[in-house]
Design an enzyme around this catalytic site. Structure first.
Site, PDB file in Angstrom:
ATOM      1  N   ASP A   1       5.925   2.450  22.826  1.00  0.00           N
ATOM      2  CA  ASP A   1       7.186   3.171  23.003  1.00  0.00           C
ATOM      3  C   ASP A   1       8.173   2.256  23.705  1.00  0.00           C
ATOM      4  OD1 ASP A   1       6.296   5.733  21.997  1.00  0.00           O
ATOM      5  OD2 ASP A   1       5.036   5.813  23.766  1.00  0.00           O
TER       6      ASP A   1
ATOM      7  N   ASP B   1      -0.022   3.208  20.346  1.00  0.00           N
ATOM      8  CA  ASP B   1       1.340   2.990  19.845  1.00  0.00           C
ATOM      9  C   ASP B   1       2.194   2.381  20.966  1.00  0.00           C
ATOM     10  OD1 ASP B   1       1.922   5.171  21.577  1.00  0.00           O
ATOM     11  OD2 ASP B   1       1.562   6.575  19.950  1.00  0.00           O
TER      12      ASP B   1
ATOM     13  N   ASP C   1       5.831  11.866  33.175  1.00  0.00           N
ATOM     14  CA  ASP C   1       4.819  12.749  33.757  1.00  0.00           C
ATOM     15  C   ASP C   1       4.025  12.084  34.886  1.00  0.00           C
ATOM     16  OD1 ASP C   1       3.591  11.125  31.874  1.00  0.00           O
ATOM     17  OD2 ASP C   1       2.630  12.758  30.756  1.00  0.00           O
TER      18      ASP C   1
END
Ligand code: ATP
Ligand code: MG
Length: 427
Positions: free
Chosen positions: A64, A62, A140
């Site tokens: 983002d 996907d 992260d």
């Protein structure tokens, strides 16, 4: 990639000619979102797994988008959008089946009253807007914090992600233990990305997993379900499972299996899990359907099998013993990972159907073909036959039997099997 150009203290920029990300590999929907935001005067970048995977030459799952437009401003630009999320407010923009997730640049703002932490330091909510550098710092891993800027097609790196990318390292941004304490799910993400990308978890990020694994116990079971399934349905489940064992995380996910593993497990059962995960990976990688029900049936099979055998060793009564053992094992499991009812039911049905494969006489085999769970239970039995838990002749018999028979319509058979359950909630 060419040698990056250091722009300021923290920012490294790769211009269009210095990296291999081409607009051709970015989905049309993502490009539409990026361009419209940009033309409306906002900053718009692709970020996260999309950029990382494009750099690696793999097709992203996907895309983002990160922007300096607020969720409301994004909402105004796209009719086909809605604001979602409690912990993070995001905008989902829908193009047919494709959804592009747009997030406003945020800062971690650990000193801010807007970041809510619980007693263990876990972030509950954080919606403080920030600039692009703040946004990079709250992510992260460094390789997940690279930005592809639609304005001039450059790659922006505020955290040393390009270097870690070159070295195939998964490095947490900031202090590893603190980052896991804020969100323990990052430990599962480390394992998932290590399995998927073939990257190494950087030494301090790896050491901190051993020390903080127990924090997974405080993650809500519903989020655990999502993350664990992302790992097991990533197409790299076999490797991911090895890492979960290596990092001693399995005991926080599937404690019953972990305990079983501590007590001289049978080679055949160990092989069964490996084989089933290899099989799941190849299904994912060839676009065949997979189900969380099957994954839990596999992971808990050694335990259910063992307990059912203790309850009843006579094969005639094996089915009720499997039903009973399945009930107990699932009940314990859902305290750690909530499993939507349809999937836990599927696991139970896969287990309790296994002894029926031994009956190859009379009408029973024909009836079996109509069971909703037949296909999954048959695959499960075939995997057992590959590792010696079931005879290969039996698997062969069922394969041939199906080829000779016209299957009963599953819906008709299901009606006969048992009344439809109304409840659809999670265990
Ligand atoms: P994939 O989509 O292939 O699973 P991804 O890295 O894109 O991998 P997403 O869950 O889609 O993972 O998240 C998108 C980005 O959001 C990540 O790359 C990362 O920058 C950030 N992110 C996601 N989850 C977290 C988290 N728990 N903590 C910090 N940053 C996160
Ligand atoms: Mg992603």
């Amino acid at each position: 990639m060419n040698k990056p150009e250091a722009n300021s203290d923290n920012l490294t920029v790769l211009r269009r000619s210095q990296h291999n990300i081409s607009r051709k590999s970015i989905s049309e929907s993502a490009l539409k979102v990026l361009y419209r935001l940009s033309k409306s005067g906002y900053r718009a970048c692709l970020v996260g797994g999309g950029v990382r995977d494009l750099l690696l030459g793999i097709q992203p799952k996907d895309f983002d988008v990160a922007t300096d437009a607020t969720p409301e401003q994004v909402r105004e630009l796209f009719k086909n959008s809605r604001i979602i999320g409690r912990r993070f407010r995001l905008v989902h923009i829908r193009f047919g089946r494709d959804i592009i997730e747009v997030a406003t640049f945020r800062s971690q703002a650990s000193d801010s009253s807007k970041t809510e932490l619980n007693e263990q330091g876990r972030i509950l909510r954080d919606n403080t807007f920030g600039d692009i550098e703040d946004d990079a710092l709250r992510r992260d891993f460094t390789v997940n914090a690279l930005y592809y800027d639609i304005h001039d097609y450059s790659l922006l790196d505020y955290v040393g992600g390009l270097e870690d990318f070159e070295n195939r390292q998964l490095k947490l941004i900031g202090d590893a233990a603190t980052r896991y304490q804020e969100d323990p799910v990052r430990m599962l993400r480390a394992v998932r990305f290590a399995a998927k990308l073939g990257f190494e978890i950087e030494t301090s990020a790896a050491a901190a997993i051993h020390e903080n694994g127990h924090l997974l116990a405080v993650v809500p079971p519903a989020r655990m379900f999502d993350e664990v399934i992302k790992l097991f349905h990533s197409g790299h489940a076999a490797k991911g499972y090895q890492y979960l064992r290596q990092y001693n995380l399995l005991k926080y996910l599937v404690p019953a299996l972990d305990e079983w593993l501590q007590h001289e497990p049978s080679e055949m059962m160990l092989d069964f899990i490996d084989q089933a995960l290899v099989n799941t990976d190849s299904r994912v990688n060839t676009g065949q359907p997979v189900s969380p029900g099957f994954i839990f049936a596999v992971l808990l099979w050694p335990v259910v099998h063992q307990q059912a055998n203790q309850i009843q060793s006579d094969r005639q009564k094996m089915i009720p013993a499997l039903v009973q053992a399945g009930e107990v094992v699932i009940k314990r499991q859902v305290r750690h990972i909530s499993i939507p009812r349809r999937f836990s039911q599927m696991a139970r049905d896969i287990w309790s159907t296994q002894p029926r494969f031994l009956r190859t006489q009379g009408k029973q085999p024909q009836r079996m073909l109509g069971y909703t769970v037949f296909r999954a239970a048959y695959d499960f039995m075939c995997i057992q036959s590959l590792v010696g838990l079931v005879s290969t002749n039996l698997a062969q018999w069922w394969t041939e039997f199906q080829q000779q028979q016209a299957p009963i319509e599953p819906t008709e058979a299901r009606r006969k099997q048992r009344p439809r359950r109304r409840r659809r909630n999670a265990d």
